[in-house]
Design an enzyme around this catalytic site. Structure first.
Site, PDB file in Angstrom:
ATOM      1  N   CYS A   1       0.867  -1.184   0.000  1.00 50.78           N
ATOM      2  CA  CYS A   1       0.000   0.000   0.000  1.00 50.78           C
ATOM      3  C   CYS A   1       0.902   1.231   0.000  1.00 50.78           C
ATOM      4  CB  CYS A   1      -0.986  -0.028   1.164  1.00 50.78           C
ATOM      5  SG  CYS A   1      -0.212  -0.015   2.796  1.00 50.78           S
TER       6      CYS A   1
ATOM      7  N   ASN B   1       2.319   1.404   4.397  1.00 49.70           N
ATOM      8  CA  ASN B   1       2.605   0.120   5.063  1.00 49.70           C
ATOM      9  C   ASN B   1       2.277   0.169   6.563  1.00 49.70           C
ATOM     10  OD1 ASN B   1       5.465  -2.112   5.603  1.00 49.70           O
ATOM     11  ND2 ASN B   1       3.375  -2.650   5.152  1.00 49.70           N
TER      12      ASN B   1
ATOM     13  N   CYS C   1      -1.429   0.661   7.379  1.00 51.75           N
ATOM     14  CA  CYS C   1      -2.871   0.356   7.496  1.00 51.75           C
ATOM     15  C   CYS C   1      -3.278  -0.856   6.651  1.00 51.75           C
ATOM     16  CB  CYS C   1      -3.723   1.572   7.112  1.00 51.75           C
ATOM     17  SG  CYS C   1      -3.493   3.005   8.180  1.00 51.75           S
ATOM     18  N   ARG C   2      -3.365  -0.681   5.325  1.00 49.06           N
ATOM     19  CA  ARG C   2      -3.953  -1.725   4.485  1.00 49.06           C
ATOM     20  C   ARG C   2      -3.056  -2.941   4.289  1.00 49.06           C
ATOM     21  NH1 ARG C   2      -5.126   2.303  -0.248  1.00 49.06           N
ATOM     22  NH2 ARG C   2      -3.208   3.112   0.684  1.00 49.06           N
ATOM     23  N   SER C   3      -1.789  -2.717   3.877  1.00 46.30           N
ATOM     24  CA  SER C   3      -0.949  -3.899   3.589  1.00 46.30           C
ATOM     25  C   SER C   3      -0.567  -4.696   4.841  1.00 46.30           C
ATOM     26  CB  SER C   3       0.265  -3.549   2.720  1.00 46.30           C
ATOM     27  OG  SER C   3       1.116  -2.622   3.340  1.00 46.30           O
TER      28      SER C   3
ATOM     29  N   ASP D   1      -8.210   3.891   1.144  1.00 45.36           N
ATOM     30  CA  ASP D   1      -7.257   4.323   2.175  1.00 45.36           C
ATOM     31  C   ASP D   1      -8.033   4.809   3.408  1.00 45.36           C
ATOM     32  OD1 ASP D   1      -5.355   5.565   3.706  1.00 45.36           O
ATOM     33  OD2 ASP D   1      -4.444   6.658   2.046  1.00 45.36           O
TER      34      ASP D   1
HETATM   35  P1  4NP Z   1      -1.771   2.788   4.134  1.00 51.01           P
HETATM   36  O1  4NP Z   1      -2.435   4.114   4.725  1.00 51.01           O
HETATM   37  O2  4NP Z   1      -1.210   3.150   2.774  1.00 51.01           O
HETATM   38  O3  4NP Z   1      -2.912   1.844   4.041  1.00 51.01           O
HETATM   39  O4  4NP Z   1      -0.700   2.359   5.119  1.00 51.01           O
HETATM   40  C1  4NP Z   1      -1.774   5.345   4.851  1.00 51.01           C
HETATM   41  C2  4NP Z   1      -0.871   5.521   5.861  1.00 51.01           C
HETATM   42  C3  4NP Z   1      -0.244   6.748   6.017  1.00 51.01           C
HETATM   43  C4  4NP Z   1      -0.535   7.780   5.143  1.00 51.01           C
HETATM   44  C5  4NP Z   1      -1.431   7.589   4.111  1.00 51.01           C
HETATM   45  C6  4NP Z   1      -2.043   6.355   3.962  1.00 51.01           C
HETATM   46  N1  4NP Z   1       0.081   9.043   5.326  1.00 51.01           N
HETATM   47  O5  4NP Z   1      -0.290   9.987   4.611  1.00 51.01           O
HETATM   48  O6  4NP Z   1       0.984   9.170   6.186  1.00 51.01           O
END
Ligand code: 4NP
Length: 154
Positions: free
Chosen positions: A7, A10, A12-14, A123
């Site tokens: 993602c 790294n 939340c989703r992955s 997201d």
């Molecule tokens: P992820 O979510 O891609 O599912 O881990 C996010 C985590 C952090 C951020 C954006 C999306 N950020 O903007 O810091």
């Protein structure tokens, strides 16, 4: 067989995809035959644990993500993994742009590969609690289909 979930951050989703799939593999007795990891296209959270909201939502469904630490995707991942599964179109485009010509890994969008109702795992980072539940709902469904594919390939 080696599977990498990707993602943006790294956190939340992955990591959710990694934790849920590890759980399914263990339950199926296949954890010694399939290696699983996750990474982010960005390096903002490298070395950090998964987001607290992600960890709590996962734990409520029995998935312990506490050991996971974020890392950024690297070119070597395209040689090391058989299957790289992106959470959204933007992650997929970023991966396609860094993919070396001689990459062995099969690169795909996680939900699209298994024909779920949505193509992307939305997201959840800037949203509310229900976003984290939706991530889990989508990933749990996709992981069942991935497990079926892995069984056929082993
Ligand atoms: P992820 O979510 O891609 O599912 O881990 C996010 C985590 C952090 C951020 C954006 C999306 N950020 O903007 O810091």
């Amino acid at each position: 067989m080696k599977v990498l979930f990707v993602c943006l951050g790294n956190i939340c989703r992955s990591p959710t995809a990694e934790g849920v799939f590890r759980h399914k593999l263990r339950a199926a007795g296949l954890d010694s035959r399939v290696q699983v990891d996750s990474a982010g296209t960005a390096d903002w959270h490298s070395g950090k644990p998964a987001d607290a909201r992600t960890r709590q939502a996962a734990l409520r469904r029995g998935y312990d993500l506490s050991a996971l630490r974020a890392r950024q995707v690297e070119v070597e991942d395209f040689h090391r993994f058989d299957l790289i599964l992106a959470m959204d179109e933007s992650n997929l485009r970023n991966l396609q742009a860094m993919r070396p010509d001689d990459a062995s890994a099969d690169l795909d969008l996680y939900l699209r590969r298994y024909s779920l109702a949505l193509d992307e795992v939305p997201d959840p980072y800037y949203g509310g609690e229900d976003g984290f539940e939706q991530v889990l709902d989508l990933i749990e469904q996709a992981s069942e289909a991935l497990l079926s594919e892995v069984r056929k390939r082993l």
